[in-house]
Design an enzyme around this catalytic site. Structure first.
Site, short mmCIF file in Angstrom:
data_model
loop_
_atom_site.label_atom_id
_atom_site.label_comp_id
_atom_site.label_asym_id
_atom_site.label_seq_id
_atom_site.Cartn_x
_atom_site.Cartn_y
_atom_site.Cartn_z
CB ILE A 50 -2.62 -1.39 -2.45
CG1 ILE A 50 -3.32 -1.66 -1.09
CG2 ILE A 50 -2.88 -0.19 -3.09
CD1 ILE A 50 -3.25 -0.74 -0.08
CB CYS A 51 1.42 -2.34 -5.77
SG CYS A 51 2.00 -1.20 -4.65
CB SER A 52 -0.90 -6.71 -7.15
OG SER A 52 0.80 -6.92 -6.98
#
Length: 165
Positions: A50-52
């Site tokens: 999700i972060c990337s």
């Protein structure tokens, strides 16, 4: 949501970043946030899906808009070591619109009581996903996702909403 923090001073702890390719530089959070209006994107970890794929790219795409509405610093804080964070930040933000700081010792995260452990994802102790606004060293707004796998109240659009700004 934690019992913190709106109206509190930024914790007196150290963050770090990699400079000149291999030099770890320690930065006092209070000094970093002492002036201007900062927008902090707190993430559970570099290279996480999700972060990337969503969270950080959303901020990079909207960095100019966030600067235009008055944020002087756009910062991502992650609980990874400075080398991993630098390797992750380069491809995600090749233009350097966001500053990436390591909270590898979790000092910032723990001081704000934003640590979380997620054993099913094998993440160990990490930071919750959050969005924070700081003005002149004082925390003015905070939003925390209820689950590490959620991305619903810490988007770039949330940072630019009148209720947050």
């Amino acid at each position: 949501m934690p019992e913190i923090i709106t109206g509190s001073r930024v914790p007196d702890v150290q963050l770090a970043r990699l400079e000149a390719g291999d030099k770890i530089v320690s930065v006092a959070a209070r000094a970093l946030f002492a002036y201007g209006r900062a927008l902090i994107l707190g993430v559970p970890g570099a290279f996480t899906p999700i972060c990337s794929k969503e969270h950080v790219p959303d901020f990079v795409r909207n960095a100019d808009k966030m600067t235009a509405i008055g944020y002087s610093h756009l910062i991502c804080i992650a609980p990874n070591d400075p080398s991993v964070l630098a390797a992750w930040a380069g491809p995600l933000d090749p233009g350097g619109k966001i500053e990436f700081y390591s909270d590898g010792n979790l000092e910032f995260t723990r001081a704000l009581r934003l640590e979380v452990t997620n054993r099913p994802l094998f993440l160990g102790q990490r930071s919750q996903r959050y969005l924070m606004s700081i003005e002149g060293g004082i925390i003015t707004r905070l939003r925390v996702e209820t689950d590490l796998l959620r991305y619903s109240c810490t988007r770039a659009a949330d940072a630019m909403a009148p209720s947050f700004t």
